[in-house]
Design a protein around this motif. Structure first.
Motif, PDB file in Angstrom:
ATOM      1  N   VAL B  12      31.470  26.387  18.510  1.00  0.00           N
ATOM      2  CA  VAL B  12      31.263  25.083  19.136  1.00  0.00           C
ATOM      3  C   VAL B  12      30.239  25.260  20.247  1.00  0.00           C
ATOM      4  N   ASN B  13      29.219  24.404  20.251  1.00  0.00           N
ATOM      5  CA  ASN B  13      28.196  24.479  21.286  1.00  0.00           C
ATOM      6  C   ASN B  13      28.043  23.101  21.921  1.00  0.00           C
ATOM      7  N   ASP B  14      28.204  23.036  23.235  1.00  0.00           N
ATOM      8  CA  ASP B  14      28.085  21.754  23.941  1.00  0.00           C
ATOM      9  C   ASP B  14      28.979  20.676  23.334  1.00  0.00           C
ATOM     10  N   GLY B  15      30.180  21.055  22.962  1.00  0.00           N
ATOM     11  CA  GLY B  15      31.112  20.089  22.400  1.00  0.00           C
ATOM     12  C   GLY B  15      30.860  19.746  20.948  1.00  0.00           C
ATOM     13  N   LYS B  16      29.806  20.357  20.366  1.00  0.00           N
ATOM     14  CA  LYS B  16      29.495  20.064  18.971  1.00  0.00           C
ATOM     15  C   LYS B  16      29.934  21.238  18.102  1.00  0.00           C
ATOM     16  N   ALA B  17      30.771  20.940  17.096  1.00  0.00           N
ATOM     17  CA  ALA B  17      31.246  22.003  16.209  1.00  0.00           C
ATOM     18  C   ALA B  17      30.161  22.324  15.197  1.00  0.00           C
ATOM     19  N   ILE B  18      29.574  23.522  15.310  1.00  0.00           N
ATOM     20  CA  ILE B  18      28.498  23.897  14.389  1.00  0.00           C
ATOM     21  C   ILE B  18      29.077  24.615  13.166  1.00  0.00           C
ATOM     22  N   LEU B  19      30.101  25.436  13.398  1.00  0.00           N
ATOM     23  CA  LEU B  19      30.816  26.068  12.277  1.00  0.00           C
ATOM     24  C   LEU B  19      32.314  25.847  12.501  1.00  0.00           C
ATOM     25  N   GLY B  36      22.502  26.412   1.338  1.00  0.00           N
ATOM     26  CA  GLY B  36      23.075  25.211   1.937  1.00  0.00           C
ATOM     27  C   GLY B  36      21.993  24.380   2.573  1.00  0.00           C
ATOM     28  N   PRO B  37      22.276  23.099   2.786  1.00  0.00           N
ATOM     29  CA  PRO B  37      21.252  22.219   3.343  1.00  0.00           C
ATOM     30  C   PRO B  37      20.848  22.602   4.765  1.00  0.00           C
ATOM     31  N   SER B  38      19.683  22.086   5.166  1.00  0.00           N
ATOM     32  CA  SER B  38      19.172  22.355   6.505  1.00  0.00           C
ATOM     33  C   SER B  38      20.142  21.816   7.552  1.00  0.00           C
ATOM     34  N   GLY B  39      20.388  22.623   8.566  1.00  0.00           N
ATOM     35  CA  GLY B  39      21.282  22.189   9.642  1.00  0.00           C
ATOM     36  C   GLY B  39      22.756  22.400   9.339  1.00  0.00           C
ATOM     37  N   SER B  40      23.053  23.057   8.210  1.00  0.00           N
ATOM     38  CA  SER B  40      24.466  23.215   7.831  1.00  0.00           C
ATOM     39  C   SER B  40      25.145  24.344   8.611  1.00  0.00           C
ATOM     40  N   GLY B  41      24.352  25.244   9.218  1.00  0.00           N
ATOM     41  CA  GLY B  41      24.958  26.302  10.021  1.00  0.00           C
ATOM     42  C   GLY B  41      24.728  27.701   9.485  1.00  0.00           C
ATOM     43  N   LYS B  42      23.768  27.865   8.569  1.00  0.00           N
ATOM     44  CA  LYS B  42      23.525  29.184   7.972  1.00  0.00           C
ATOM     45  C   LYS B  42      23.012  30.190   9.006  1.00  0.00           C
ATOM     46  N   SER B  43      22.003  29.765   9.766  1.00  0.00           N
ATOM     47  CA  SER B  43      21.457  30.692  10.769  1.00  0.00           C
ATOM     48  C   SER B  43      22.512  31.042  11.805  1.00  0.00           C
ATOM     49  N   THR B  44      23.291  30.053  12.203  1.00  0.00           N
ATOM     50  CA  THR B  44      24.358  30.297  13.174  1.00  0.00           C
ATOM     51  C   THR B  44      25.320  31.351  12.635  1.00  0.00           C
ATOM     52  N   LEU B  45      25.606  31.287  11.341  1.00  0.00           N
ATOM     53  CA  LEU B  45      26.507  32.255  10.719  1.00  0.00           C
ATOM     54  C   LEU B  45      25.952  33.681  10.840  1.00  0.00           C
ATOM     55  N   SER B  83      15.120  37.294  12.052  1.00  0.00           N
ATOM     56  CA  SER B  83      15.333  35.867  12.281  1.00  0.00           C
ATOM     57  C   SER B  83      14.397  34.988  11.455  1.00  0.00           C
ATOM     58  N   GLN B  84      14.777  33.722  11.433  1.00  0.00           N
ATOM     59  CA  GLN B  84      14.088  32.724  10.609  1.00  0.00           C
ATOM     60  C   GLN B  84      12.629  32.542  11.011  1.00  0.00           C
ATOM     61  N   SER B  85      12.375  32.485  12.333  1.00  0.00           N
ATOM     62  CA  SER B  85      10.991  32.380  12.781  1.00  0.00           C
ATOM     63  C   SER B  85      10.612  33.742  13.337  1.00  0.00           C
ATOM     64  N   ASP B 158      17.133  36.028   7.433  1.00  0.00           N
ATOM     65  CA  ASP B 158      17.143  34.566   7.539  1.00  0.00           C
ATOM     66  C   ASP B 158      15.840  33.980   7.003  1.00  0.00           C
ATOM     67  N   GLU B 159      15.857  33.555   5.766  1.00  0.00           N
ATOM     68  CA  GLU B 159      14.684  32.931   5.127  1.00  0.00           C
ATOM     69  C   GLU B 159      13.396  33.692   5.392  1.00  0.00           C
ATOM     70  N   ILE B 160      13.429  34.995   5.100  1.00  0.00           N
ATOM     71  CA  ILE B 160      12.276  35.810   5.463  1.00  0.00           C
ATOM     72  C   ILE B 160      11.096  35.668   4.508  1.00  0.00           C
ATOM     73  N   THR B 190      18.651  31.835   1.791  1.00  0.00           N
ATOM     74  CA  THR B 190      17.499  31.439   1.014  1.00  0.00           C
ATOM     75  C   THR B 190      17.620  29.977   0.625  1.00  0.00           C
ATOM     76  N   HIS B 191      16.467  29.359   0.443  1.00  0.00           N
ATOM     77  CA  HIS B 191      16.484  27.948   0.034  1.00  0.00           C
ATOM     78  C   HIS B 191      16.308  27.812  -1.463  1.00  0.00           C
ATOM     79  N   ASP B 192      16.121  28.945  -2.123  1.00  0.00           N
ATOM     80  CA  ASP B 192      15.813  28.911  -3.549  1.00  0.00           C
ATOM     81  C   ASP B 192      17.039  29.339  -4.352  1.00  0.00           C
TER      82      ASP B 192
HETATM   83  N1  LIG Z   1      21.653  26.834  20.438  1.00  0.00           N
HETATM   84  C1  LIG Z   1      22.029  25.677  19.867  1.00  0.00           C
HETATM   85  N2  LIG Z   1      22.413  24.658  20.648  1.00  0.00           N
HETATM   86  C2  LIG Z   1      22.794  23.491  20.106  1.00  0.00           C
HETATM   87  N3  LIG Z   1      22.826  23.235  18.807  1.00  0.00           N
HETATM   88  C3  LIG Z   1      22.431  24.215  17.982  1.00  0.00           C
HETATM   89  C4  LIG Z   1      22.013  25.485  18.464  1.00  0.00           C
HETATM   90  N4  LIG Z   1      21.695  26.242  17.409  1.00  0.00           N
HETATM   91  C5  LIG Z   1      21.894  25.482  16.342  1.00  0.00           C
HETATM   92  N5  LIG Z   1      22.348  24.257  16.656  1.00  0.00           N
HETATM   93  C6  LIG Z   1      22.707  23.177  15.737  1.00  0.00           C
HETATM   94  O1  LIG Z   1      23.627  23.713  14.823  1.00  0.00           O
HETATM   95  C7  LIG Z   1      23.411  23.223  13.529  1.00  0.00           C
HETATM   96  C8  LIG Z   1      23.255  24.369  12.569  1.00  0.00           C
HETATM   97  O2  LIG Z   1      22.066  25.055  12.889  1.00  0.00           O
HETATM   98  P1  LIG Z   1      21.554  26.283  12.021  1.00  0.00           P
HETATM   99  O3  LIG Z   1      20.282  26.753  12.627  1.00  0.00           O
HETATM  100  O4  LIG Z   1      22.645  27.259  11.907  1.00  0.00           O
HETATM  101  O5  LIG Z   1      21.294  25.583  10.616  1.00  0.00           O
HETATM  102  P2  LIG Z   1      20.650  26.187   9.300  1.00  0.00           P
HETATM  103  O6  LIG Z   1      21.651  26.005   8.222  1.00  0.00           O
HETATM  104  O7  LIG Z   1      20.156  27.554   9.527  1.00  0.00           O
HETATM  105  O8  LIG Z   1      19.435  25.200   9.047  1.00  0.00           O
HETATM  106  P3  LIG Z   1      17.982  25.513   8.447  1.00  0.00           P
HETATM  107  O9  LIG Z   1      18.145  25.649   6.985  1.00  0.00           O
HETATM  108  O10 LIG Z   1      17.181  24.294   8.795  1.00  0.00           O
HETATM  109  O11 LIG Z   1      17.484  26.746   9.098  1.00  0.00           O
HETATM  110  C9  LIG Z   1      22.209  22.308  13.633  1.00  0.00           C
HETATM  111  O12 LIG Z   1      22.690  20.979  13.673  1.00  0.00           O
HETATM  112  C10 LIG Z   1      21.548  22.687  14.916  1.00  0.00           C
HETATM  113  O13 LIG Z   1      20.954  21.561  15.491  1.00  0.00           O
END
Ligand SMILES: Nc1ncnc2c1ncn2[C@@H]1O[C@H](COP(=O)(O)OP(=O)(O)OP(=O)(O)O)[C@@H](O)[C@H]1O
Ligand SMILES: [Mg+2]
Lengths: 262, 218
Positions: B12-19, B36-45, B83-85, B158-160, B190-192
């Motif tokens: 949870v980040n700033d009250g938002k549940a990311i995973l 998984g779709p963009s923003g689903s939480g893969k990088s966070t994982l 990392s992704q970038s 991460d999407e290298i 991966t996105h593929d």
């Molecule tokens: N440091 C952070 N602070 C706040 N929100 C974050 C932070 N990092 C990620 N998020 C949010 O968490 C969610 C998941 O992000 P994440 O980068 O894990 O997605 P992703 O699956 O890797 O997406 P993509 O395929 O676009 O890379 C997104 O909604 C993102 O906005």
């Protein structure tokens, strides 16, 4: 210059008409800063009069203990002010005080032991005032730079962490940058001394009737001591505060930049 | 004993549940594709697995021991994250490649760099190149080399290949696949979906902060 040190009160009163110029400009140009100007002038007069009497009293005391207490008070105030620029950094007040105190003590020791100045209130207090206020400004700049760098260089720091680096090698670039930024104003002003500015202290000495050749000796000493103090204080402050940007698991934490961190 | 074991992990980040309540195990030698779709939480994982962040709920075990028990720098040497970038720091490529050596207090090993450069089709002259002048794909490959100078036990990618052309993508995939054959465990975002099947033995699908499915292929 007829060698007289005192300005008589009548001349000072006439000189005060210069404030009216500023007030008139503000009024006629609708700058709306008449009130601020008056308040500032009033504050300057009141504060300086109080300080004048206090200094007169202390100089008369010739007590080393009292002088030391006053130095501590000055250092604490400076630390408190510098800390405002580093809101969010843990133990910022302690760090700032430690940094300012280290820089001041080291520099003063060299000055006193070399015989450049004596541990007498009338020498130590003005000199420390310059040292301490310079460190205060340097620390404020260091903190501001660190807060913004740890935010904008997140990727760099995390990349280094993920390569297995400890927090110091991961942030060394930011630390050095902050120290450098803190020292730049002092270095720049040293570079232009005598060309762009005749520093306040030297001007004061010359006005008080001291020969320019004697006055520059003091100014050279001041330049040396300011350089040494700002570098010591900035170094101590930056090396003590970078850890705040990490938690115990060596993860970068985000410190929210406050609005008043301008 | 599983190599990595995520138990009810939430972030949870700033009250938002990311995973939310993510649980799965990674066995030694696995090649797992994460889709998984963009923003689903893969990088966070993956950031959680690399210990760049810690779960706000649940636990992650590495070789049966809670990650919090390890020395963080040791853990990150053993679980490498790309990392992704891709971020290249400093001025030139050599500074970047020297960093993993200096972290280990070891002298720069040019032979090792040459080996990896030829594996990823990077001309050796790039060693002195200015990082500002590199293309996105070149940066990606160099950051991969930087990660692989010392072989980790787990490789988090991460999407290298996002900035690579078809040929370079194939080359990177082959290289990673052969590292996996040598025993390195791989988690690859991966996105593929097609490619993800080719090398992986498991596919994890992340959706809106949850694991939607864990598919075992081989
Ligand atoms: N440091 C952070 N602070 C706040 N929100 C974050 C932070 N990092 C990620 N998020 C949010 O968490 C969610 C998941 O992000 P994440 O980068 O894990 O997605 P992703 O699956 O890797 O997406 P993509 O395929 O676009 O890379 C997104 O909604 C993102 O906005
Ligand atoms: Mg991502």
């Amino acid at each position: 210059m007829n060698g007289s040190i005192a300005i008589d009160n009548t001349s000072l009163l006439i000189a005060s008409s210069l404030v009216l110029v500023s007030l008139y400009l503000s009024y006629s140009q609708k700058l709306g800063i008449e009130k601020e100007t008056l308040v500032s002038v009033a504050r300057a007069i009141i504060q300086l009069v109080i300080v004048g009497y206090i200094l007169e009293y202390i100089f008369g005391l010739e007590s080393s203990l009292f002088t030391t207490l006053l130095l501590l008070f000055m250092a604490f105030n400076a630390a408190y002010n510098a800390s405002k620029r580093g809101k969010g950094i843990q133990k910022i007040l302690t760090i700032s005080f430690g940094a300012i105190a280290t820089g001041t003590v080291l520099t003063l020791s060299v000055l006193v032991f070399s015989g450049t100045i004596a541990y007498e209130p009338y020498q130590i207090i003005p000199v420390s005032g310059m040292i301490i206020s310079n460190s205060m400004v340097a620390l404020g700049v260091c903190y501001k730079q660190m807060l913004s760098d740890f935010k904008s260089k997140r990727e760099e720091v995390e990349t280094k962490l993920s390569l297995g680096a400890d927090i110091l090698p991961s942030s060394i670039g930011i630390i050095r940058d902050a120290i450098r930024t803190g020292m730049i104003p002092t270095i720049d002003s040293a570079r232009t001394l005598g060309i762009v500015s005749l520093p306040g202290m030297m001007t004061g000495l010359i006005l008080a009737g001291i020969s320019p050749i004697e006055a520059i000796k003091y100014q050279i000493m001041v330049t040396f001591m300011l350089l040494s103090t700002t570098s010591i204080s900035s170094y101590v402050a930056c090396y003590l505060s970078y850890r705040s940007f990490f938690n115990t698991r060596k993860q970068l934490v985000s410190i929210k930049l406050k609005q008043d961190n301008i | 004993m599983p190599l990595l074991d995520l138990q009810n992990v939430s972030f949870v980040n700033d009250g938002k549940a990311i995973l939310r309540n993510v649980s799965f195990v990674v066995e030694a030698g696995d090649f797992i594709s994460i889709v998984g779709p963009s923003g689903s939480g893969k990088s966070t994982l993956l950031r959680l697995c690399s210990h760049l962040i810690s779960p706000t709920g649940g636990n992650i075990f590495y070789k049966g021991v809670n990650m919090n028990e390890y020395i963080p720098t040791d853990l990150r040497k053993s679980i490498a994250y790309c990392s992704q970038s891709p971020y290249l720091f400093g001025n030139n490529v050599k500074e970047n490649l020297d960093f993993p050596f200096s972290v280990r207090k070891m002298p720069f090993n040019e032979g090792r760099v040459k080996e990896l450069f030829s594996l990823f089709n990077i001309p050796f002259t790039f060693l002195t190149a200015d990082v500002q002048n590199l293309s996105g794909g070149e940066k990606q490959r160099i950051s991969l080399v930087r990660t692989l100078l010392f072989l980790p036990e787990v490789l988090l990618l991460d999407e290298i290949t996002s900035a690579l052309d078809a040929e370079n993508t194939r080359m990177v995939e082959n290289a990673v696949s052969s590292l996996n054959n040598e025993g390195i465990t791989v988690l690859w975002i991966t996105h593929d979906p097609e490619k993800s099947q080719k090398y992986a033995n498991k596919i994890i699908t992340v959706e809106a902060g949850k694991i939607n499915s864990l598919e075992v292929l081989k």
